[in-house]
Design a protein around this motif. Structure first.
Motif, PDB file in Angstrom:
ATOM      1  N   UNK A   1      -6.817   3.209   4.576  1.00 40.59           N
ATOM      2  CA  UNK A   1      -6.051   1.928   5.327  1.00 40.59           C
ATOM      3  C   UNK A   1      -6.999   0.767   5.229  1.00 40.59           C
ATOM      4  N   UNK A   2      -8.167   0.881   4.633  1.00 42.05           N
ATOM      5  CA  UNK A   2      -9.134  -0.162   4.509  1.00 42.05           C
ATOM      6  C   UNK A   2      -8.650  -1.145   3.428  1.00 42.05           C
ATOM      7  N   UNK A   3      -7.773  -0.398   2.804  1.00 45.83           N
ATOM      8  CA  UNK A   3      -6.903  -1.287   1.511  1.00 45.83           C
ATOM      9  C   UNK A   3      -6.183  -2.322   2.152  1.00 45.83           C
ATOM     10  N   UNK A   4      -5.829  -2.217   3.377  1.00 47.34           N
ATOM     11  CA  UNK A   4      -5.000  -3.124   3.722  1.00 47.34           C
ATOM     12  C   UNK A   4      -5.692  -4.539   4.015  1.00 47.34           C
ATOM     13  N   UNK A   5      -6.606  -4.701   4.928  1.00 50.13           N
ATOM     14  CA  UNK A   5      -7.558  -5.904   5.107  1.00 50.13           C
ATOM     15  C   UNK A   5      -8.189  -6.183   3.558  1.00 50.13           C
ATOM     16  N   UNK A   6      -8.422  -5.255   2.768  1.00 54.60           N
ATOM     17  CA  UNK A   6      -8.759  -5.762   1.563  1.00 54.60           C
ATOM     18  C   UNK A   6      -7.871  -6.528   0.755  1.00 54.60           C
ATOM     19  N   UNK A   7      -6.378  -6.275   0.710  1.00 54.90           N
ATOM     20  CA  UNK A   7      -5.543  -7.009  -0.032  1.00 54.90           C
ATOM     21  C   UNK A   7      -5.308  -7.938   0.559  1.00 54.90           C
ATOM     22  N   UNK A   8      -5.444  -8.221   2.006  1.00 55.33           N
ATOM     23  CA  UNK A   8      -4.923  -9.403   2.500  1.00 55.33           C
ATOM     24  C   UNK A   8      -5.979 -10.756   2.331  1.00 55.33           C
TER      25      UNK A   8
ATOM     26  N   UNK B   1      -0.996 -13.189   1.871  1.00 56.08           N
ATOM     27  CA  UNK B   1      -0.644 -13.190   3.214  1.00 56.08           C
ATOM     28  C   UNK B   1       0.316 -11.939   3.506  1.00 56.08           C
ATOM     29  N   UNK B   2       0.711 -11.596   2.631  1.00 54.72           N
ATOM     30  CA  UNK B   2       1.943 -10.294   3.154  1.00 54.72           C
ATOM     31  C   UNK B   2       1.257  -9.111   2.641  1.00 54.72           C
ATOM     32  N   UNK B   3       1.225  -7.976   3.246  1.00 52.77           N
ATOM     33  CA  UNK B   3       0.845  -6.595   2.961  1.00 52.77           C
ATOM     34  C   UNK B   3       1.677  -5.641   3.516  1.00 52.77           C
ATOM     35  N   UNK B   4       2.416  -4.899   2.841  1.00 54.02           N
ATOM     36  CA  UNK B   4       3.409  -4.144   3.217  1.00 54.02           C
ATOM     37  C   UNK B   4       2.888  -2.663   3.132  1.00 54.02           C
TER      38      UNK B   4
ATOM     39  N   UNK C   1      -0.352  -0.681  11.142  1.00 56.95           N
ATOM     40  CA  UNK C   1      -0.215  -1.899  12.014  1.00 56.95           C
ATOM     41  C   UNK C   1      -1.645  -2.062  12.461  1.00 56.95           C
ATOM     42  N   UNK C   2      -2.476  -1.041  12.954  1.00 55.72           N
ATOM     43  CA  UNK C   2      -3.719  -0.940  13.345  1.00 55.72           C
ATOM     44  C   UNK C   2      -4.660  -1.754  12.376  1.00 55.72           C
ATOM     45  N   UNK C   3      -4.269  -1.487  11.189  1.00 51.03           N
ATOM     46  CA  UNK C   3      -5.303  -2.193  10.255  1.00 51.03           C
ATOM     47  C   UNK C   3      -4.902  -3.669   9.750  1.00 51.03           C
ATOM     48  N   UNK C   4      -3.674  -4.189  10.506  1.00 47.33           N
ATOM     49  CA  UNK C   4      -3.290  -5.318   9.997  1.00 47.33           C
ATOM     50  C   UNK C   4      -2.170  -5.742   9.024  1.00 47.33           C
ATOM     51  N   UNK C   5      -1.450  -4.671   8.831  1.00 40.35           N
ATOM     52  CA  UNK C   5      -0.129  -4.817   7.943  1.00 40.35           C
ATOM     53  C   UNK C   5       0.571  -5.728   8.311  1.00 40.35           C
ATOM     54  N   UNK C   6       1.446  -6.359   7.437  1.00 41.44           N
ATOM     55  CA  UNK C   6       2.204  -7.379   8.107  1.00 41.44           C
ATOM     56  C   UNK C   6       3.783  -7.199   7.648  1.00 41.44           C
ATOM     57  N   UNK C   7       3.917  -6.082   7.155  1.00 40.33           N
ATOM     58  CA  UNK C   7       5.221  -5.424   6.877  1.00 40.33           C
ATOM     59  C   UNK C   7       5.303  -3.939   6.880  1.00 40.33           C
ATOM     60  N   UNK C   8       6.453  -3.269   6.651  1.00 37.48           N
ATOM     61  CA  UNK C   8       6.803  -1.990   6.590  1.00 37.48           C
ATOM     62  C   UNK C   8       7.933  -1.566   5.847  1.00 37.48           C
ATOM     63  N   UNK C   9       7.838  -0.549   5.062  1.00 40.79           N
ATOM     64  CA  UNK C   9       8.623  -0.209   4.073  1.00 40.79           C
ATOM     65  C   UNK C   9       9.103   1.184   4.255  1.00 40.79           C
ATOM     66  N   UNK C  10      10.381   1.570   4.549  1.00 42.67           N
ATOM     67  CA  UNK C  10      10.911   2.633   4.806  1.00 42.67           C
ATOM     68  C   UNK C  10      12.238   3.259   4.163  1.00 42.67           C
ATOM     69  N   UNK C  11      11.980   4.205   3.432  1.00 42.64           N
ATOM     70  CA  UNK C  11      13.328   4.766   2.592  1.00 42.64           C
ATOM     71  C   UNK C  11      13.940   5.465   3.550  1.00 42.64           C
ATOM     72  N   UNK C  12      15.139   5.361   3.820  1.00 46.60           N
ATOM     73  CA  UNK C  12      16.129   6.043   4.799  1.00 46.60           C
ATOM     74  C   UNK C  12      17.590   6.337   4.213  1.00 46.60           C
ATOM     75  N   UNK C  13      18.117   7.438   4.610  1.00 49.50           N
ATOM     76  CA  UNK C  13      19.232   7.984   4.226  1.00 49.50           C
ATOM     77  C   UNK C  13      19.962   8.777   5.555  1.00 49.50           C
TER      78      UNK C  13
ATOM     79  N   UNK D   1       0.877  -1.144  -0.145  1.00 48.90           N
ATOM     80  CA  UNK D   1       0.099   0.024  -0.145  1.00 48.90           C
ATOM     81  C   UNK D   1       0.656   1.412   0.099  1.00 48.90           C
ATOM     82  N   UNK D   2       0.576   2.226  -0.881  1.00 50.71           N
ATOM     83  CA  UNK D   2       1.526   3.382  -0.771  1.00 50.71           C
ATOM     84  C   UNK D   2       0.479   4.667  -1.068  1.00 50.71           C
ATOM     85  N   UNK D   3      -0.739   4.631  -0.592  1.00 49.97           N
ATOM     86  CA  UNK D   3      -1.636   5.902  -0.909  1.00 49.97           C
ATOM     87  C   UNK D   3      -2.324   5.794  -2.071  1.00 49.97           C
ATOM     88  N   UNK D   4      -3.399   6.961  -2.251  1.00 45.18           N
ATOM     89  CA  UNK D   4      -4.117   6.975  -3.407  1.00 45.18           C
ATOM     90  C   UNK D   4      -3.993   8.603  -4.124  1.00 45.18           C
ATOM     91  N   UNK D   5      -4.051   8.942  -5.197  1.00 43.12           N
ATOM     92  CA  UNK D   5      -4.230  10.194  -5.689  1.00 43.12           C
ATOM     93  C   UNK D   5      -5.147  10.985  -4.888  1.00 43.12           C
TER      94      UNK D   5
END
Length: 250
Positions: free
Chosen positions: A165-172, A176-179, A211-223, A151-155
């Motif tokens: 954030x309802x997209x997360x349980x929808x995609x699950x 099994x893995x929704x980041x 996390x509250x909506x059940x995500x099973x992973x997290x993606x962070x760009x970092x520098x 998941x990365x947001x919508x225009x």
């Protein structure tokens, strides 16, 4: 079950940057017992401006990512933009990422699936979570061994994104893995007169809401110095803050 973490700089700027980030990820893994997957792009093919930095390209970029894998023992992911990139990328990467704008590109999905690697498909900014059933079906039909969704947001009008954030349980319902892509979701696309802006202050909140909506992973760009990063400068979080954020999610 421990969540999946993906982290790294938006684009490959130098081997020194990759080493700096990889060394910190190893320290976090050792301290927290995590298995952070290292991410960086060899080519940012969808930059706003023709004058924007894109990266070292396929061959040199994969060579640099292979060095990270060999030196630090981290799993690797990167994004591919064209079908021919799938096979060479699969020789280095453990997960192949499909960019959001390209998630309906059938040939790209099939090429990634046929490598036998995990395929992580980012949800397009113009699709709902339920719509992602069909990219998943394309990848599975082509023989994918495992498919993740991100998941990365919508225009939200022009030059803005909003996360439903309802997209997360929808995609699950399909995988099994929704980041949750916590950094790209705070973007303001194209809002900087030829570059994308955003606000990294909201990254931790995005992560915890997911996390509250059940995500099973997290993606962070970092520098280590995100304000001077060559891509997505406004959205990447400071490398020094990554450990604390991951700890708060565990």
């Amino acid at each position: 079950m421990q969540p999946i973490f993906i982290a790294g700089p938006c684009v490959i700027e130098s081997q020194e940057l990759l080493d700096t980030v990889a060394e910190q990820l190893v320290k976090i893994n050792d301290k927290l017992g995590t298995d952070i997957i290292f991410k960086a792009s060899f080519d940012k093919a969808n930059r706003t401006s023709i004058h924007s930095f894109r990266g070292p390209g396929l061959d040199k970029g994969l060579e640099m990512l292979a060095e990270v894998k060999q030196k630090y023992g981290l799993r690797i992911t990167t994004d591919i933009h064209e079908s021919y990139q799938a096979e060479p990328a699969s020789q280095v990467c453990d997960i192949l990422q499909i960019p959001a704008f390209l998630c309906r590109q059938t040939d790209l999905l099939m090429a990634a699936a046929k490598t036998g690697k995990i395929v992580n498909i980012k949800k397009a900014q113009f699709l709902s979570g339920q719509d992602m059933q069909f990219p998943v079906e394309k990848a599975l039909d082509a023989g994918a061994v495992e498919v993740w969704l991100t998941e990365r947001g919508n225009s939200f009008g022009y030059q803005n994104l909003v996360v439903d954030f309802r997209n997360i349980p929808d995609m699950k319902e399909f995988v099994k893995t929704v980041v949750m892509d916590c950094t790209h979701s705070v973007q303001r696309p194209g809002a900087g007169q030829g570059k994308t802006l955003g606000d990294r202050r909201f990254v931790p909140a995005m992560a915890h809401a997911a996390k509250a909506f059940g995500a099973t992973g997290y993606f962070f760009e970092t520098h280590p110095d995100p304000d001077n990063g060559l891509s997505d400068a406004a959205n990447m979080i400071e490398l020094s803050q990554l450990q604390g954020l991951i700890e708060s999610l565990l």
